[in-house]
Write a protein that holds these residues in place. Structure first.
Motif, short mmCIF file in Angstrom:
data_model
loop_
_atom_site.label_atom_id
_atom_site.label_comp_id
_atom_site.label_asym_id
_atom_site.label_seq_id
_atom_site.Cartn_x
_atom_site.Cartn_y
_atom_site.Cartn_z
N THR A 65 -26.64 -9.84 16.47
CA THR A 65 -25.72 -9.68 15.35
C THR A 65 -24.44 -9.10 15.92
N ILE A 66 -23.34 -9.51 15.35
CA ILE A 66 -22.03 -9.06 15.82
C ILE A 66 -21.31 -8.46 14.63
N ASP A 67 -20.82 -7.25 14.82
CA ASP A 67 -20.08 -6.58 13.75
C ASP A 67 -18.67 -6.27 14.24
N ILE A 68 -17.71 -6.85 13.52
CA ILE A 68 -16.30 -6.66 13.83
C ILE A 68 -15.69 -5.83 12.70
N PRO A 69 -15.13 -4.67 13.02
CA PRO A 69 -14.56 -3.84 11.94
C PRO A 69 -13.33 -4.51 11.33
N ALA A 70 -12.98 -4.04 10.15
CA ALA A 70 -11.81 -4.58 9.45
C ALA A 70 -10.55 -4.39 10.29
N ARG A 71 -9.67 -5.36 10.17
CA ARG A 71 -8.38 -5.30 10.88
C ARG A 71 -7.63 -4.04 10.46
N GLU A 72 -7.00 -3.40 11.41
CA GLU A 72 -6.19 -2.21 11.13
C GLU A 72 -4.72 -2.59 11.16
N TYR A 73 -3.92 -1.82 10.44
CA TYR A 73 -2.48 -2.07 10.36
C TYR A 73 -1.72 -0.78 10.63
N GLU A 75 1.82 0.92 9.37
CA GLU A 75 2.80 0.77 8.30
C GLU A 75 4.09 1.47 8.70
N THR A 76 5.19 0.81 8.43
CA THR A 76 6.50 1.37 8.74
C THR A 76 7.36 1.32 7.48
N GLU A 77 7.91 2.48 7.12
CA GLU A 77 8.80 2.53 5.96
C GLU A 77 10.24 2.51 6.45
N THR A 78 11.05 1.70 5.79
CA THR A 78 12.48 1.67 6.08
C THR A 78 13.24 1.84 4.78
N THR A 79 14.34 2.51 4.89
CA THR A 79 15.19 2.75 3.72
C THR A 79 16.52 2.05 3.94
N SER A 80 16.90 1.22 2.99
CA SER A 80 18.16 0.50 3.10
C SER A 80 19.32 1.43 2.77
N GLU A 81 20.51 0.92 2.97
CA GLU A 81 21.71 1.72 2.69
C GLU A 81 21.82 2.11 1.23
N ASP A 82 21.26 1.28 0.34
CA ASP A 82 21.34 1.61 -1.09
C ASP A 82 20.17 2.49 -1.55
N GLU A 84 16.85 1.96 -1.19
CA GLU A 84 15.59 1.28 -1.50
C GLU A 84 14.66 1.35 -0.28
N THR A 85 13.43 1.82 -0.54
CA THR A 85 12.45 1.95 0.53
C THR A 85 11.48 0.77 0.51
N THR A 86 11.27 0.18 1.66
CA THR A 86 10.30 -0.90 1.79
C THR A 86 9.30 -0.53 2.89
N THR A 87 8.09 -1.02 2.72
CA THR A 87 7.04 -0.76 3.70
C THR A 87 6.61 -2.08 4.31
N SER A 88 6.56 -2.11 5.63
CA SER A 88 6.07 -3.32 6.30
C SER A 88 4.78 -2.96 7.03
N ARG A 89 3.89 -3.95 7.08
CA ARG A 89 2.59 -3.75 7.75
C ARG A 89 2.49 -4.71 8.91
#
Length: 111
Positions: A65-73, A75-82, A84-89
């Motif tokens: 049996t082979i067990d592969i754990p869930a993919r990990e990410y 996360e990076t938060e960036t804030t625009s000049e106006d 607004e914060t966005t998060t990328s994974r």
């Protein structure tokens, strides 16, 4: 890769090359391709003629049996000049050392 031997007896020959797991030169799995957002569990069985399959069907015996754990990410938060914060994974690169291979003793009719 963590290897666990469940019971006494001869186990299927295997080798690891990068992200590839080779079982008895019969089944080669690219484990990185199998990684997903949820944990992945793969059953490898052998039928009465010694054919490997990655499913439990009828009269077959577990080989591994082979067990592969869930993919990990990361996360990076960036804030625009106006303001607004966005998060990328971004997925963390696959790590075969986190995979668990469990081996079962071969039954007489297996490989």
């Amino acid at each position: 890769m963590t290897v666990i031997e469940i019971n006494e007896g001869t186990k299927i020959p295997y080798s690891v090359d990068g992200n590839y797991l080779n079982l008895n030169d019969d089944m080669i799995l690219n484990l990185a391709k199998r990684e997903a957002d949820d944990p992945v569990h793969i059953d490898v069985c052998s039928d009465g003629s010694g054919q490997l399959m990655n499913a439990v069907k009828g009269n077959c015996a577990y080989v591994a049996t082979i067990d592969i754990p869930a993919r990990e990410y990361t996360e990076t938060e960036t804030t625009s000049e106006d303001g607004e914060t966005t998060t990328s994974r971004e997925p963390v690169p696959f790590d075969i050392d986190k995979v668990t291979l469990t081996l079962w003793a071969l039954v007489d009719y297996q490989i």
